[in-house]
Design a protein around this motif. Structure first.
Motif, PDB file in Angstrom:
ATOM      1  N   PHE A  43       4.878  -2.936   2.181  1.00 47.89           N
ATOM      2  CA  PHE A  43       5.358  -2.564   0.846  1.00 47.89           C
ATOM      3  C   PHE A  43       4.653  -1.056  -0.010  1.00 47.89           C
ATOM      4  N   GLN A  44       5.331  -0.231   0.313  1.00 46.87           N
ATOM      5  CA  GLN A  44       4.812   1.244  -0.869  1.00 46.87           C
ATOM      6  C   GLN A  44       4.857   1.191  -2.472  1.00 46.87           C
ATOM      7  N   ASN A  45       5.377   0.330  -2.971  1.00 43.93           N
ATOM      8  CA  ASN A  45       5.154  -0.146  -4.947  1.00 43.93           C
ATOM      9  C   ASN A  45       5.332  -1.376  -5.296  1.00 43.93           C
ATOM     10  N   GLY A  46       5.244  -1.461  -6.403  1.00 44.59           N
ATOM     11  CA  GLY A  46       5.547  -2.552  -6.500  1.00 44.59           C
ATOM     12  C   GLY A  46       6.197  -2.541  -6.926  1.00 44.59           C
ATOM     13  N   ALA A  47       7.584  -1.956  -6.745  1.00 48.23           N
ATOM     14  CA  ALA A  47       9.174  -2.772  -7.279  1.00 48.23           C
ATOM     15  C   ALA A  47       9.640  -3.587  -5.850  1.00 48.23           C
ATOM     16  N   GLU A  48       9.103  -2.777  -5.013  1.00 50.63           N
ATOM     17  CA  GLU A  48       9.456  -3.251  -3.552  1.00 50.63           C
ATOM     18  C   GLU A  48       9.215  -5.048  -3.566  1.00 50.63           C
ATOM     19  N   ILE A  49       7.655  -5.033  -4.391  1.00 47.63           N
ATOM     20  CA  ILE A  49       7.706  -6.276  -3.582  1.00 47.63           C
ATOM     21  C   ILE A  49       7.978  -7.581  -4.391  1.00 47.63           C
ATOM     22  N   LEU A  50       7.811  -7.037  -5.806  1.00 49.00           N
ATOM     23  CA  LEU A  50       8.330  -8.129  -6.982  1.00 49.00           C
ATOM     24  C   LEU A  50      10.048  -8.542  -6.452  1.00 49.00           C
ATOM     25  N   ASP A  94       0.773  -0.962   0.070  1.00 51.80           N
ATOM     26  CA  ASP A  94      -0.096   0.043   0.249  1.00 51.80           C
ATOM     27  C   ASP A  94       1.093   1.093  -0.352  1.00 51.80           C
ATOM     28  N   ASP A  95       1.060   2.478  -0.731  1.00 52.95           N
ATOM     29  CA  ASP A  95       1.340   3.638  -0.911  1.00 52.95           C
ATOM     30  C   ASP A  95       1.168   4.623   0.834  1.00 52.95           C
ATOM     31  N   HIS A  96       0.539   3.695   2.149  1.00 51.77           N
ATOM     32  CA  HIS A  96       0.040   5.078   2.349  1.00 51.77           C
ATOM     33  C   HIS A  96       0.379   3.716   3.544  1.00 51.77           C
ATOM     34  N   PRO A  97       1.794   4.151   4.397  1.00 52.38           N
ATOM     35  CA  PRO A  97       2.610   3.528   5.199  1.00 52.38           C
ATOM     36  C   PRO A  97       1.473   3.734   6.648  1.00 52.38           C
ATOM     37  N   LEU A 143      -3.348  -7.162  -1.231  1.00 48.86           N
ATOM     38  CA  LEU A 143      -2.800  -5.453  -2.591  1.00 48.86           C
ATOM     39  C   LEU A 143      -3.679  -4.383  -2.597  1.00 48.86           C
ATOM     40  N   ASP A 144      -3.109  -3.013  -2.535  1.00 50.80           N
ATOM     41  CA  ASP A 144      -3.648  -1.821  -3.338  1.00 50.80           C
ATOM     42  C   ASP A 144      -3.540  -1.906  -4.641  1.00 50.80           C
ATOM     43  N   ILE A 145      -4.792  -1.272  -5.193  1.00 51.74           N
ATOM     44  CA  ILE A 145      -5.070  -1.099  -6.232  1.00 51.74           C
ATOM     45  C   ILE A 145      -4.395   0.415  -6.735  1.00 51.74           C
ATOM     46  N   THR A 146      -3.920   1.042  -6.179  1.00 45.73           N
ATOM     47  CA  THR A 146      -3.365   2.301  -6.448  1.00 45.73           C
ATOM     48  C   THR A 146      -2.258   2.634  -6.001  1.00 45.73           C
ATOM     49  N   LEU A 147      -0.742   2.651  -6.768  1.00 48.30           N
ATOM     50  CA  LEU A 147       0.203   2.610  -6.239  1.00 48.30           C
ATOM     51  C   LEU A 147       0.673   3.586  -7.540  1.00 48.30           C
ATOM     52  N   PRO A 148       1.930   4.222  -6.434  1.00 52.89           N
ATOM     53  CA  PRO A 148       2.955   5.202  -7.352  1.00 52.89           C
ATOM     54  C   PRO A 148       3.937   4.302  -8.557  1.00 52.89           C
ATOM     55  N   ASP A 149       4.082   3.373  -8.310  1.00 48.46           N
ATOM     56  CA  ASP A 149       5.363   3.057 -10.205  1.00 48.46           C
ATOM     57  C   ASP A 149       3.914   2.348 -10.449  1.00 48.46           C
ATOM     58  N   MET A 150       2.577   1.690 -10.072  1.00 46.24           N
ATOM     59  CA  MET A 150       2.017   1.083 -11.246  1.00 46.24           C
ATOM     60  C   MET A 150       1.061   0.192 -10.316  1.00 46.24           C
ATOM     61  N   ASN A 151       0.090   0.144 -11.904  1.00 50.85           N
ATOM     62  CA  ASN A 151      -0.969  -0.086 -11.416  1.00 50.85           C
ATOM     63  C   ASN A 151      -1.386  -0.778 -10.723  1.00 50.85           C
ATOM     64  N   GLY A 152      -2.082  -1.669  -9.544  1.00 43.79           N
ATOM     65  CA  GLY A 152      -2.126  -2.674  -8.545  1.00 43.79           C
ATOM     66  C   GLY A 152      -2.677  -3.686  -9.467  1.00 43.79           C
ATOM     67  N   MET A 153      -3.794  -3.782 -10.632  1.00 41.86           N
ATOM     68  CA  MET A 153      -4.562  -5.086 -11.225  1.00 41.86           C
ATOM     69  C   MET A 153      -3.465  -5.559 -12.488  1.00 41.86           C
ATOM     70  N   GLU A 154      -2.233  -4.373 -12.762  1.00 43.95           N
ATOM     71  CA  GLU A 154      -1.058  -5.268 -13.659  1.00 43.95           C
ATOM     72  C   GLU A 154       0.242  -5.998 -12.720  1.00 43.95           C
ATOM     73  N   LEU A 155       0.113  -5.530 -11.717  1.00 44.47           N
ATOM     74  CA  LEU A 155       1.099  -5.802 -10.380  1.00 44.47           C
ATOM     75  C   LEU A 155       0.095  -6.805  -9.944  1.00 44.47           C
ATOM     76  N   CYS A 156      -0.447  -7.209  -9.950  1.00 49.42           N
ATOM     77  CA  CYS A 156      -1.184  -8.346  -9.901  1.00 49.42           C
ATOM     78  C   CYS A 156      -1.834 -10.439 -10.400  1.00 49.42           C
TER      79      CYS A 156
END
Length: 211
Positions: free
Chosen positions: A37-44, A12-15, A57-70
């Motif tokens: 983890f606050q963005n997609g790159a961190e969890i990957l 999630d992008d909010h701590p 997983l949140d949908i709204t992330l700063p570096d990528m869309n949560g749907m695509e990350l899923c």
């Protein structure tokens, strides 16, 4: 650490949301939060070396869309359970994330009991939604509200043959028409039903009881 605990990552992008979920889950006997983890790159990056059973997983992330990350996570790590925990309430987003491999979708105002239930269902291989998401999905979509298009006798005939999986060549031979004529009818049917492909065409025609 007990082996029966689900190693859980929160993305999630909010701590403050991450900390809130950690606190909410810290007394759950079957869950161990391995990190936030606050963005997609961190969890990957973490998934390359760390073990994770469950991702919230949140949908709204700063570096990528949560749907695509899923989708990316499920392609690389099929056994990882992904549950969406988001404020996004668009029906199309809910449907797309499930198509991308998520095991459930909850809104962030869901109760701990709802989250517990969804986690338990996901572990069993089921798909689970929070109560509000169920209500969103139960509303008719835009396509379902569109009145059934008027079809000619020939279009109905061709639509039925398309639904049977027949090619333009085969349909043309059965109806003594050229494949080019059948392709033209196909395009007209897609336009009339306001859909993008044959799969959507058949689904829409089924919903409108045209078969």
């Amino acid at each position: 650490m007990q082996k029966d605990k689900l190693l859980t990552a929160i993305v999630d992008d909010h701590p403050i949301v991450i900390e809130g979920l950690k606190n909410m889950l810290k007394n759950e006997p079957n869950i161990e939060v391995v990190g936030g983890f606050q963005n997609g790159a961190e969890i990957l990056s973490y998934l390359e070396t760390g073990n994770v059973d469950l991702i919230l997983l949140d949908i709204t992330l700063p570096d990528m869309n949560g749907m695509e990350l899923c989708l990316e996570i499920k392609k690389k790590y099929r056994s990882v359970i992904v549950l969406i925990l988001s404020n996004r309430t668009e029906r199309s987003i809910v449907v797309q994330t499930i198509q991308n491999g998520a095991s459930g979708y909850l809104l962030k105002n869901s109760s701990l009991d709802e989250l517990r239930l969804c986690i338990a269902e996901a572990v069993k291989g089921s798909i689970c939604y929070s109560k509000e998401v169920m209500e969103i999905l139960s509303r008719p979509s835009r396509n379902e509200l569109i009145a059934a298009p008027r079809l000619t006798k020939r279009e109905k005939q061709i639509l039925e043959l398309i639904a049977q999986g027949k090619t333009s060549q085969t349909i043309g031979e059965e109806l003594f028409l050229s494949p080019l004529t059948i392709d033209t009818h196909r395009k007209n049917l897609l336009q009339k039903f306001q859909v993008r492909n044959v799969a959507e065409l058949i689904m829409s025609a089924n919903r409108q009881h045209l078969f």
